[in-house]
Scaffold this motif. Structure first.
Motif, PDB file in Angstrom:
ATOM      1  N   ARG A  31       6.185  20.495   0.975  1.00 32.16           N
ATOM      2  CA  ARG A  31       6.902  20.648  -0.485  1.00 32.16           C
ATOM      3  C   ARG A  31       6.063  19.646  -1.739  1.00 32.16           C
ATOM      4  O   ARG A  31       5.062  20.241  -2.676  1.00 32.16           O
ATOM      5  N   ILE A  32       5.058  18.454  -1.218  1.00 34.43           N
ATOM      6  CA  ILE A  32       4.812  17.892  -2.232  1.00 34.43           C
ATOM      7  C   ILE A  32       2.910  18.411  -2.526  1.00 34.43           C
ATOM      8  O   ILE A  32       2.728  18.963  -3.672  1.00 34.43           O
ATOM      9  N   ILE A  33       2.856  18.919  -2.007  1.00 43.92           N
ATOM     10  CA  ILE A  33       1.352  19.789  -1.452  1.00 43.92           C
ATOM     11  C   ILE A  33       1.603  21.033  -2.034  1.00 43.92           C
ATOM     12  O   ILE A  33       0.392  21.616  -3.245  1.00 43.92           O
ATOM     13  N   GLU A  34       2.339  21.309  -1.828  1.00 44.32           N
ATOM     14  CA  GLU A  34       2.723  22.934  -2.590  1.00 44.32           C
ATOM     15  C   GLU A  34       2.698  23.209  -4.446  1.00 44.32           C
ATOM     16  O   GLU A  34       2.071  23.135  -5.362  1.00 44.32           O
ATOM     17  N   VAL A  35       2.960  21.391  -4.915  1.00 47.58           N
ATOM     18  CA  VAL A  35       3.219  21.413  -5.933  1.00 47.58           C
ATOM     19  C   VAL A  35       1.662  21.095  -6.164  1.00 47.58           C
ATOM     20  O   VAL A  35       1.103  20.924  -8.293  1.00 47.58           O
ATOM     21  N   LEU A  36       1.666  20.260  -5.639  1.00 44.86           N
ATOM     22  CA  LEU A  36      -1.039  19.462  -6.165  1.00 44.86           C
ATOM     23  C   LEU A  36      -0.993  20.753  -6.181  1.00 44.86           C
ATOM     24  O   LEU A  36      -2.170  20.914  -6.771  1.00 44.86           O
ATOM     25  N   ASP A  37      -0.771  21.956  -5.178  1.00 45.01           N
ATOM     26  CA  ASP A  37      -1.730  22.898  -5.223  1.00 45.01           C
ATOM     27  C   ASP A  37      -1.587  24.267  -6.437  1.00 45.01           C
ATOM     28  O   ASP A  37      -2.184  25.817  -5.929  1.00 45.01           O
ATOM     29  N   ALA A  93       0.962  -1.311   0.336  1.00 47.36           N
ATOM     30  CA  ALA A  93      -0.030   0.308   0.208  1.00 47.36           C
ATOM     31  C   ALA A  93       1.055   1.270  -0.189  1.00 47.36           C
ATOM     32  O   ALA A  93       0.244   2.553  -0.584  1.00 47.36           O
ATOM     33  N   ALA A  94       1.821   1.235   0.649  1.00 52.90           N
ATOM     34  CA  ALA A  94       2.564   2.159   1.153  1.00 52.90           C
ATOM     35  C   ALA A  94       3.074   2.610  -0.253  1.00 52.90           C
ATOM     36  O   ALA A  94       3.737   3.582  -0.864  1.00 52.90           O
ATOM     37  N   GLU A  95       3.444   1.777  -1.716  1.00 54.69           N
ATOM     38  CA  GLU A  95       4.537   1.583  -2.736  1.00 54.69           C
ATOM     39  C   GLU A  95       3.510   2.394  -3.322  1.00 54.69           C
ATOM     40  O   GLU A  95       3.437   3.405  -4.212  1.00 54.69           O
ATOM     41  N   ASN A  96       2.001   2.100  -3.859  1.00 51.98           N
ATOM     42  CA  ASN A  96       1.031   2.421  -3.811  1.00 51.98           C
ATOM     43  C   ASN A  96       1.275   3.955  -3.927  1.00 51.98           C
ATOM     44  O   ASN A  96       0.428   4.938  -4.952  1.00 51.98           O
ATOM     45  N   VAL A  97       0.822   4.284  -2.739  1.00 48.65           N
ATOM     46  CA  VAL A  97       0.362   5.589  -2.457  1.00 48.65           C
ATOM     47  C   VAL A  97       1.422   6.170  -3.012  1.00 48.65           C
ATOM     48  O   VAL A  97       1.761   7.607  -2.969  1.00 48.65           O
ATOM     49  N   LEU A  98       2.565   5.855  -2.437  1.00 49.17           N
ATOM     50  CA  LEU A  98       3.672   6.590  -3.217  1.00 49.17           C
ATOM     51  C   LEU A  98       3.561   6.938  -4.957  1.00 49.17           C
ATOM     52  O   LEU A  98       3.917   8.487  -5.227  1.00 49.17           O
ATOM     53  N   PHE A  99       3.618   6.162  -5.510  1.00 48.23           N
ATOM     54  CA  PHE A  99       2.952   5.964  -7.529  1.00 48.23           C
ATOM     55  C   PHE A  99       1.885   7.155  -7.566  1.00 48.23           C
ATOM     56  O   PHE A  99       2.354   8.250  -8.482  1.00 48.23           O
ATOM     57  N   ASP A 100       0.904   7.112  -6.720  1.00 44.82           N
ATOM     58  CA  ASP A 100       0.168   7.927  -7.119  1.00 44.82           C
ATOM     59  C   ASP A 100       0.684   9.288  -6.737  1.00 44.82           C
ATOM     60  O   ASP A 100      -0.067   9.762  -7.527  1.00 44.82           O
ATOM     61  N   MET A 101       1.021   8.985  -5.858  1.00 47.31           N
ATOM     62  CA  MET A 101       1.383  10.851  -5.785  1.00 47.31           C
ATOM     63  C   MET A 101       1.843  11.291  -6.298  1.00 47.31           C
ATOM     64  O   MET A 101       1.371  12.529  -6.907  1.00 47.31           O
ATOM     65  N   ARG A 102       3.306  10.717  -6.686  1.00 46.60           N
ATOM     66  CA  ARG A 102       3.953  11.079  -7.649  1.00 46.60           C
ATOM     67  C   ARG A 102       3.035  11.357  -9.437  1.00 46.60           C
ATOM     68  O   ARG A 102       3.489  12.673  -9.678  1.00 46.60           O
ATOM     69  N   ARG A 103       2.110  10.329  -9.793  1.00 50.96           N
ATOM     70  CA  ARG A 103       1.603  11.104 -10.878  1.00 50.96           C
ATOM     71  C   ARG A 103       0.373  11.926 -10.681  1.00 50.96           C
ATOM     72  O   ARG A 103       0.512  12.133 -11.772  1.00 50.96           O
ATOM     73  N   ALA A 104      -0.074  11.864  -9.395  1.00 49.11           N
ATOM     74  CA  ALA A 104      -0.466  13.646  -9.029  1.00 49.11           C
ATOM     75  C   ALA A 104       0.476  14.052  -9.456  1.00 49.11           C
ATOM     76  O   ALA A 104       0.072  15.505 -10.107  1.00 49.11           O
ATOM     77  N   MET A 105       1.478  14.375  -8.507  1.00 46.91           N
ATOM     78  CA  MET A 105       2.017  15.616  -8.758  1.00 46.91           C
ATOM     79  C   MET A 105       2.663  15.854 -10.116  1.00 46.91           C
ATOM     80  O   MET A 105       2.170  16.530 -11.407  1.00 46.91           O
ATOM     81  N   PHE A 106       2.668  15.069 -11.364  1.00 42.28           N
ATOM     82  CA  PHE A 106       3.393  14.474 -12.704  1.00 42.28           C
ATOM     83  C   PHE A 106       2.121  15.268 -13.439  1.00 42.28           C
ATOM     84  O   PHE A 106       2.474  16.466 -13.971  1.00 42.28           O
TER      85      PHE A 106
END
Lengths: 639, 619
Positions: free
Chosen positions: A353-359, A129-142
């Motif tokens: 910092r991740i959320i800054e990108v998402l926002d 699940a942790a790996e999935n969340v990471l990859f999801d997050m990265r994809r969302a940012m990208f």
């Protein structure tokens, strides 16, 4: 080897530290987001990514609870075995004890079976699940970055975004994987406390007297220790930064003979790094004897106090053994929970910092009911009293009006900062105008779909940007279904075919490192071919400023001519040859059109264009100060 | 902690020493590499010695704990002595236990600290050696090798070697003592129970080792995949304008997903691998423990063993569990050290193809004459392709020689041969009669300045950048050079003037400004031979004109070579060489060459406006 020669260097000179020399970046590193340990907003946003895996999370929390409980139970089982299953001396007592022992062993077997299953399930589920969340997050940012405004992208260095996409996302991994474990740690901690008090309240209390001591010690230890760890981390980055600089700048270093000085400076940096790491190691290790001593203290307490109680038959010996087992694991949860706290803080700053990108605000999107530009679009471009600025207080274009008729080529010239590039960006609606309108084929660009705009307008950028992949794939980037014949035809038309076939694998030659294996001129021609394959009605081109030798220049001019055939062309021109080839020339200065006409007309006007032309400047960009431009227009370009 | 280790080394090593320290003594891969890392560690005998002694003592003390606990249990049960004697014995055991624990803590600290410190000291030395090697390897080497590979050697490989002592060697010692001495203790106490207590060890050790090796190899693959992913994103963000211009967002997301999904699948495989092995290791340990409990309990029941002894067996198992499970990390450390060490030492053992000869002499400038004598040259990366086939010319002090030719004609190579960025493959390059290959590189490169089209901008202030070749320079000298290079006015217009930080993340300079900075840099050296290698290509014509003017004073005292494809940059030269196909095709003054009506003339026509108009009309 050069050793002998190096020994001869004037020692006096060596002793003096050169005043004007550094290695590595002189800029401070990016400020770390610090301080706030818990930001509900960040947690909520991160939680949104965990949401889809809520079930997995529940399963794993349940598993970790079961796992911890079985861990807790094992010393109790041993206790039971000793006190009730091991009564030596034969007789009936021994016989019942033997039966008890068998049952206890059976129980033990069940417990470890459950323990095995729980640990398996928990780690597997959390890990995945942790790996999935990471990859999801990265994809969302990208995915977000694909849609954010270009002015954001212009302001932001790719390197910084990358460090968020890779570094910060990876920093979350540790947190996600260990956060479930810390639930287990908490249960273990309170479980041990509870079990000890339940087994024997008095002995439990005395034994645990060392626990608050450890808490207090760690409380004082943590801030300076953390600082020393951070210092070591930063010293290491600085050291590595200087190494990277040494590698990238090696040719300059050698040609200016700076090796000697650099070595000494690098040695200083390496020593700082060494000392910072030694200091951090000291801080990390100083806790070891403290924890061991406290453990020893607790064990000694159990031996003396518990031992006396056993001697006086006030305590079962099995309980004493169980105490000894628990004490061995006593400090583990405290240690990992305090560690977890640091991991949590790091995750918070990465999360921010991740959320800054998402926002990052989204760029322009199609308005409802936007129409698609059709094939029947005439290909005209019109600026109707356009004003525009990246920031409200600084206008880049002021009331600009002009029209490019279908099939016409218009050259836009002007000094740096005059607003040429903005004109080009507005045609493609990379930004929205603040006043007036930009019309393509008679339609306001705000009323048409972005996609149809993209297919109607082909762009060639100043820096020919190529992607990793084959030459073929690069040429058909704009039209993924273009046939090989079409690609070759386009390459032939712009004069790129000749050099492409001489490459190792022809059209299937892989382009490495953004085309580092091709010359600038060759990359330019490929990007022309790419635009030709797109076959758009309108071509917007920002001519390369880089100086290209006369032979390649000739090829490019020819290709350009071919590219503009039968198309409307809006060219930001830097070369006199291009400018003279245009049907009309627009001279921009400080965001306003100051001259508009063909070469002959402008020469007759005797304005800026005529002045520059007669002075034989090859480019309108790098103007000497004083000639109709604002000096230091590029001063504020610090990123 | 003793302070003396902090101050080590008292004296910064010299570059030559840095390389000598790690020079190859042993050769060979695999074990040879590990042996070599070990020998580097032994360069710090005091620290390494303390570490090993502390490790031995700490593990010995570790072994004492279960035995003491067992005794305490027996004493409490009154097995050994009754009444007051037992109480005194308990006190004694408790005190010993406390003492052993404190001592174990202290020695574990020493073992951990000095183990790490030894590694850091070794890393420090290797870092210097790597840096020095990078600085000394020739252009030819750097042309071939990707910068990313060098960074890998200097950062990751170095770390792998650094960790070997603490995570590899020391763990062998620790595990050896715990398992060795521990087994002897257990087996002599009770062979059957001893065997049962140790039964988990072989399985866990094997599982741990194999799974770590597997995890390592999948980790390396995963890193490659993430590297790919990183590249896809970096390209996308760098080329975002192209992406947007051609509406390529969907295509880009597809590209991302393809790579990302592959990486995710592998990440999942890794989780499977890890969990399978940890869960199995846990279980086997707990099974062993159950067996000890069952058979030990039986023995206690039959009166052949005391509860205390059983307790010491069980606690011994908990102590042994960690190091056995970490055996995998140890194996991993060996594997990593061996591959990292191979790469690192291969790099450090490279021969310097351009270095001072043993009998190298300092350059002595007398007349200041530069001579090319039938020079032939091919780049080391493509030795079969001759770049220069026989170039001969002489330039005297005060002379300016222009070199022009089509792309790929070899004109830049001429510049590279003078300061020995590369060595000639035939013929000689002489300065005042001295073959450059017989001179010390230091003196040669201080006398020859090559201004390249694009040279590196360091992330520091403008002043430091200009004074890069002479960091002892005074402010006035720096400003003067900048003035000559037509950069001074621009710099003074900046809010922080010469203190403005440029380079990566600093204020970005335009191509022309960078080139002017390069020129200022070269002027600082006051060289005997000055070469402009297409170094004003991005400078506008007017500024270039003014640079040319100010260079006139400079040119009087040195040989000046101007390499350019822009004729306006070099037509004022005393002499112009037109190079084609690696040889001089035409030679003379601007006027002579024009009159000759050959290649130079053709190029001139191409560049002059009249012919452009003609060619446009002709098409």
């Amino acid at each position: 080897m050069t050793d002998s020669a190096l020994e001869d260097i004037d020692t006096e000179e060596k002793a003096r530290r050169p005043p004007k020399a550094v290695v590595g970046s002189s800029l401070d590193r990016e400020e770390e987001v610090f301080g706030k340990a818990y930001d509900p907003r960040v947690v909520r946003r991160i939680w949104a990514f965990v949401g889809p895996y809520r079930k997995n999370l529940l399963v794993s929390v349940a598993a970790v609870i079961i796992f911890t409980l079985t861990q807790l139970a094992i010393p109790l089982v041993i206790r039971h075995a000793i006190d009730h299953g091991m009564v030596p001396g034969g007789g009936s007592a021994s016989a019942t004890a033997r039966t008890t022992l068998y049952w206890v062993i059976v129980g033990y077997g069940l417990i470890i079976g459950v323990n095995f299953a729980a640990s398996y399930v928990q780690e597997l589920v959390v890990g995945k699940a942790a790996e999935n969340v990471l990859f999801d997050m990265r994809r969302a940012m990208f995915a977000r970055l694909q849609q954010v405004s270009l002015s954001f992208m212009d302001k932001t260095e790719v390197g910084r975004l990358m460090s968020r996409l890779m570094g910060d996302v990876n920093a979350m991994q540790e947190f996600l994987e260990t956060s479930v474990l810390s639930v287990g740690d908490l249960i273990l901690l309170f479980g041990i406390i509870g079990v000890l008090l339940w087994l024997d309240p008095l002995l439990g209390l005395i034994t645990m007297a060392t626990m608050p001591v450890l808490f207090i010690v760690r409380l004082f230890w943590l801030p300076p220790a953390k600082k020393s760890f951070m210092d070591a981390h930063h010293a290491n980055s600085a050291n590595n930064g200087a190494l990277a600089e040494g590698i990238n700048g090696v040719r300059t270093v050698q040609s200016l003979d700076r090796q000697r000085v650099n070595f000494d400076l690098y040695e200083e940096k390496s020593r700082t790094n060494l000392l910072a790491h030694l200091r951090a190691a000291k801080f990390a290790q100083v806790m070891v004897p403290i924890v061991d001593s406290l453990t020893g203290m607790s064990m000694a307490t159990v031996v003396v106090v518990g031992g006396q109680m056993v001697l006086h038959r006030q305590l079962d010996v099995g309980i004493m053994v169980a105490f000894l087992f628990y004490i061995q694991r006593f400090f583990d949860p405290i240690r990992s929970l305090t560690m977890q706290y640091s991991v949590f803080q790091r995750a918070m700053s990465s999360g921010t910092r991740i959320i800054e990108v998402l926002d990052v605000p989204l760029a322009i999107t199609d308005k409802p009911g936007a129409v698609a530009l059709g094939a029947d679009m005439d290909g005209s471009v019109e600026f109707d009293h356009v004003s525009f600025g990246y920031r409200k207080d600084i206008p880049v274009l002021k009331n600009v009006s002009f029209r490019v008729n279908p099939g016409e080529t218009v050259a836009v010239v002007g000094p740096t900062g005059s607003g040429k590039s903005s004109c080009m960006a507005l045609v493609h609606r990379f930004y929205d105008v603040t006043e007036g309108a930009v019309r393509v084929g008679g339609h306001d660009v705000r009323d048409v779909t972005g996609n149809s705009l993209g297919t109607s307008i082909a762009m060639v950028l100043q820096e020919p940007f190529l992607f990793t992949g084959t030459v073929f794939e690069n040429i058909r980037y704009a039209k993924a279904d273009a046939t090989r014949e079409a690609v070759i035809a386009a390459a032939k038309a712009v004069g790129a075919h000749e050099f492409i076939v001489t490459l190792a694998d022809g059209y299937d030659t892989r382009i490495e490192q953004r085309g580092g294996n091709l010359s600038l001129g060759q990359r330019q021609l490929i990007s022309f071919a790419r635009a030709l394959v797109a076959d758009a009605k309108i071509l917007v081109l920002d001519e390369a400023t880089a100086n290209i030798d006369s032979y390649t220049e000739m090829l490019i001019q020819k290709a350009l001519k071919r590219l503009l055939e039968g198309r409307t062309g809006l060219v930001i021109a830097h070369r006199l040859a291009t400018i003279r080839g245009a049907d009309r020339i627009i001279v921009l200065q400080n965001g306003e059109i100051i001259e508009n006409g063909n070469h002959t007309e402008l020469m007759a006007q005797g304005g800026l264009y005529a002045k520059l032309y007669t002075m034989n400047y090859s480019s309108f960009d790098d103007l000497p100060t004083g000639i109709g431009t604002n000096p230091g227009a590029d001063v504020g370009k610090a990123t | 902690m003793p302070q003396m280790f902090d101050r080590w080394p008292h004296r910064a090593p010299r570059p030559g020493e840095a390389m000598a320290h790690v020079r190859a003594v042993e050769s060979g891969k695999g074990l040879g590499t590990l042996w070599r890392i070990f020998r580097l560690t032994l360069r710090h005998p005091v620290m390494a010695g303390i570490t090993i002694v502390a490790t031995i003592i700490a593990s010995g003390l570790q072994l004492a704990v279960p035995r003491l606990l067992g005794e305490a249990v027996d004493q409490a049960e009154g097995v050994l002595a009754g009444g007051t004697g037992a109480s005194a014995a308990l006190w004694q055991t408790a005190l010993v236990l406390l003492g052993v624990s404190v001592a174990r803590g202290l020695f574990t600290m020493l073992h951990n600290y000095f183990g790490e410190a030894t590694g850091h000291h070794t890393a420090y030395e290797l870092r210097l050696a790597v840096y020095e090697k990078i600085q000394r390897l020739s252009f030819g080497y750097h042309d071939k090798v990707h910068t990313g590979d060098l960074i890998t050697v200097g950062m990751l490989d170095l770390d792998g070697v650094r960790m070997f002592f603490a995570t590899g060697i020391l763990r062998v010692v620790l595990l050896g003592i715990l398992l060795g001495a521990g087994s002897v203790m257990l087996l002599t106490t009770d062979p059957l129970l001893g065997l049962l207590a140790l039964s988990f060890a072989p399985f866990v050790a094997w599982r741990s080792a194999t799974s770590q090796l597997e995890l390592r190899s999948t980790w390396l693959t995963l890193q490659d995949m993430l590297q790919n992913l990183s590249r896809v994103m970096e390209e996308n963000l760098g080329g975002i304008r192209v992406v947007r211009a051609f509406a390529g967002e969907a295509h880009e997301l597809d590209k991302f997903d393809t790579v990302s999904d592959k990486a995710l699948a592998l990440a999942h495989t890794r989780v499977d691998l890890r969990v399978n092995s940890t869960a199995a290791m846990n279980l086997s340990f707990l099974i062993s423990m159950g067996l000890v409990l069952a058979f030990g309990g039986e023995k206690v029941l039959s009166g052949t063993m005391s509860v205390g002894t059983l307790t010491s067996f069980l606690t011994f198992m908990t102590i042994l569990q960690m190091p056995v499970r970490q055996l995998g990390l140890m194996v991993n450390s060996f594997a990593r050290a061996s591959t990292c060490g191979d790469r690192l030492f291969d790099f450090l053992d490279l021969d310097l193809d351009i270095a001072d000869r043993p009998d190298a002499k300092p350059l002595v400038i007398t007349d200041g004459t530069l001579t090319f004598e039938a020079v032939q040259f091919a780049y080391p990366s493509a030795p079969e392709r001759a770049v220069l086939t026989g170039i001969s010319f002489t330039a005297r002090r005060g002379e300016t020689v222009g070199i022009v030719g089509p792309p790929g004609s070899g004109k830049s190579s001429i510049a590279h041969l003078i300061p020995r960025f590369y060595d000639v493959t035939g013929g000689r390059v002489l300065i005042d009669g001295q073959d450059v290959r017989t001179l010390t590189l230091d003196t040669l490169r201080q006398a020859v300045a090559v201004v390249q089209q694009d040279s590196f901008l360091f992330t520091t202030n403008i002043e430091n950048n200009i004074a890069y070749g002479d960091p002892w320079a005074k402010e006035q000298q720096i400003a003067r050079s900048a003035e000559f290079a037509q950069l001074h006015n621009y710099v003074m217009g900046l809010p922080t003037g010469y203190q403005t930080i440029v380079g990566e993340r600093g204020v970005s300079l335009s191509g022309g400004q960078r080139q002017r900075l390069n020129i200022a840099r070269a002027l600082m050296l006051d060289p005997a031979v000055m070469v402009f290698d297409d170094s004003t290509a991005a400078v506008d014509a007017g500024t270039e004109q003014r640079i040319r003017q100010s260079m006139k004073q400079f040119a009087a005292n040195r040989v000046t070579l101007i390499i350019s494809h822009r004729l306006s940059s070099l037509m004022h030269a005393n002499r112009i060489l037109f190079v084609e196909g690696g040889a001089i095709a035409e030679e003379g003054t601007h006027a002579q060459l024009l009159a000759l009506g050959g290649r130079y003339r053709a190029l001139y026509d191409l560049q002059s406006r009249a012919s452009e108009d003609q060619s446009e009309a002709a098409e």
